[in-house]
Design an enzyme around this catalytic site. Sequence first.
Site, short mmCIF file in Angstrom:
data_model
loop_
_atom_site.label_atom_id
_atom_site.label_comp_id
_atom_site.label_asym_id
_atom_site.label_seq_id
_atom_site.Cartn_x
_atom_site.Cartn_y
_atom_site.Cartn_z
N TYR A 126 0.81 -0.92 -0.15
CA TYR A 126 0.29 0.26 0.01
C TYR A 126 0.99 1.17 -0.08
O TYR A 126 1.86 1.03 0.61
CB TYR A 126 -0.92 -0.07 1.68
CG TYR A 126 -2.08 1.16 0.77
CD1 TYR A 126 -3.01 1.53 -0.12
CD2 TYR A 126 -1.49 2.58 1.81
CE1 TYR A 126 -3.59 2.06 -0.02
CE2 TYR A 126 -2.40 3.59 1.30
CZ TYR A 126 -3.58 3.34 0.80
OH TYR A 126 -3.97 4.78 0.96
N GLN A 160 -10.59 0.60 1.42
CA GLN A 160 -11.11 -0.02 0.54
C GLN A 160 -10.30 -0.70 0.07
O GLN A 160 -10.03 -2.33 -0.63
CB GLN A 160 -12.45 0.80 -0.28
CG GLN A 160 -11.19 1.61 -0.76
CD GLN A 160 -11.93 3.25 -0.22
OE1 GLN A 160 -11.54 3.32 1.08
NE2 GLN A 160 -11.13 4.46 -0.77
N ASN A 179 -2.77 6.58 6.49
CA ASN A 179 -3.66 7.59 8.02
C ASN A 179 -3.79 6.37 8.85
O ASN A 179 -4.11 5.10 8.63
CB ASN A 179 -4.59 7.83 6.86
CG ASN A 179 -5.77 7.83 6.18
OD1 ASN A 179 -6.02 6.47 6.26
ND2 ASN A 179 -6.55 7.69 5.58
N THR A 188 4.20 9.72 12.54
CA THR A 188 5.88 9.29 13.11
C THR A 188 6.37 10.27 13.88
O THR A 188 5.70 10.85 14.62
CB THR A 188 6.16 10.45 11.45
OG1 THR A 188 5.94 10.04 10.18
CG2 THR A 188 8.15 10.91 11.71
N HIS A 202 5.73 15.75 8.53
CA HIS A 202 4.11 14.03 8.14
C HIS A 202 3.56 14.91 8.74
O HIS A 202 1.88 13.98 8.41
CB HIS A 202 5.12 13.30 8.90
CG HIS A 202 6.55 13.01 7.80
ND1 HIS A 202 6.14 11.73 6.83
CD2 HIS A 202 7.94 13.06 8.64
CE1 HIS A 202 7.07 11.33 6.43
NE2 HIS A 202 8.26 12.21 7.54
N HIS A 262 11.93 6.83 14.84
CA HIS A 262 13.83 7.11 14.27
C HIS A 262 14.10 7.61 15.70
O HIS A 262 13.49 8.37 16.41
CB HIS A 262 13.08 9.08 13.84
CG HIS A 262 13.10 8.36 11.94
ND1 HIS A 262 13.78 8.09 10.84
CD2 HIS A 262 11.61 8.44 11.65
CE1 HIS A 262 13.15 7.80 10.32
NE2 HIS A 262 11.98 8.06 10.34
N ASP A 269 15.11 7.97 5.32
CA ASP A 269 13.30 8.16 4.31
C ASP A 269 13.70 7.85 2.83
O ASP A 269 12.74 8.17 3.11
CB ASP A 269 12.64 9.50 4.44
CG ASP A 269 12.40 9.55 6.07
OD1 ASP A 269 11.56 8.60 6.68
OD2 ASP A 269 11.74 10.86 6.61
N GLU A 271 2.39 -36.64 27.75
CA GLU A 271 1.51 -35.53 27.21
C GLU A 271 0.29 -36.42 26.61
O GLU A 271 -0.84 -35.80 26.42
CB GLU A 271 1.75 -34.87 25.96
CG GLU A 271 3.43 -33.68 26.32
CD GLU A 271 3.66 -33.36 25.47
OE1 GLU A 271 4.73 -32.08 25.63
OE2 GLU A 271 3.54 -33.54 24.21
#
Length: 398
Positions: free
Chosen positions: A114, A176, A199, A222, A247, A299, A331, A384
């Site tokens: 993503y 979605q 997000n 971040t 960010h 970081h 980054d 067992e």
Amino acid sequence: MISYSLPNERPNDFSRVIPVVRDIIESVKARGDNALYQLTEKLDKVKINNIKVSEEELKTQASKLDPKVKQAIDVAYEQLKAFHEMLVPPNIGGGYQGISFGVVWRSIEKIGIYVPSGKYSYPSTLLMAGIPAKVAKVKEIYVASPPNQEGSVNPALAYVAIKLGVNDVYKVGGAQAIAALAYGTESVRKVYKIVGPGNVYVQAAKFLVSNVVGIDGIEGPTELVIIADETAKPEHVVLDMKAQAEHGPDTYIVLLSNDDELLKKVEEKIMDDKKIYYIIKTKNIDEAIEIANKIAPEHLSLYVKDAHTLMDKIVNAGAISLGNTPPAIIDYVAGPNHILPTNGWARIRGGVTVYDFIKPTMYANVRDINKQLLEASISLANYEGFVIHGKSIGARYE
């Protein structure tokens, strides 16, 4: 704005979006592509004609990219590739008491990446996830990212996708997109693992689908913790803090230092900034390291003398910038990944590497087993309650 004490706990609005995200996921599961078209128009305010980007569209978009950006991507690609190739583990084997054993590494067959998008696009994120996947020899790589306002894929993203040789790119974003990758639709292939930032809606979706698909973690916002001593340059410290603040408003930025002069100069330069920065005076660098390990930041900048030596004391951090190294370079081109654990996840995992795309398969070959080992195996099986286990073992070797 400056705070001189750390909050008792970080604000987290993750739970408030769960009901909305759950509805989105159920809609995609039930209606497939139709839900994706409708949700894209409703949430992204873009009407798309197709979900899967055709090869022609991908090439057309990539051709629009500024040559300087292409060159930057090419340079970053080689640097990141070198870092991840270093991490590829060997297959190993050995033996003990009549048993040969070992581990072979196998790639995850299908993964989804993503890549968030909004005002800007983030081709670096596709590099960060796609390169370790390619180095790990993942057979099928699928990419999902929100469409731009023209209903197409961003040129830089298209160029990186072609360079990586991904299987498909989907013009779908948000919760979605995560649902589509997890469950599959008419256009979107179901994958075995999803990686990538996003997000709060994206992260909530990753959480909700994690019972059917692997995820890299729940990431964001971040975080940056800087540990600085008298060797640190105040102007560089301020730039590093403000860089990570780009960010978003929820970025968590902490400066820990025992140097009064440094703290004073940093305060002067950020006093009028609307972002909240946490500036903490510590007794010494060891106390700063203790606080940082409790935070377990995404970081961590060790802006101190003997940074390599002090790094051994850091046990919880996603990525560490040593000395005068700006965290921002991680980054993009340093080598380590910028898809890193946040919200304390650095206590239990690291950033995305080839290890996120491979899995160890263990094997054993029993030839001339030691009698004591054989008897131990049968005794444990019987204890067992797995009597046939014991008989299965005994029938071959007794």
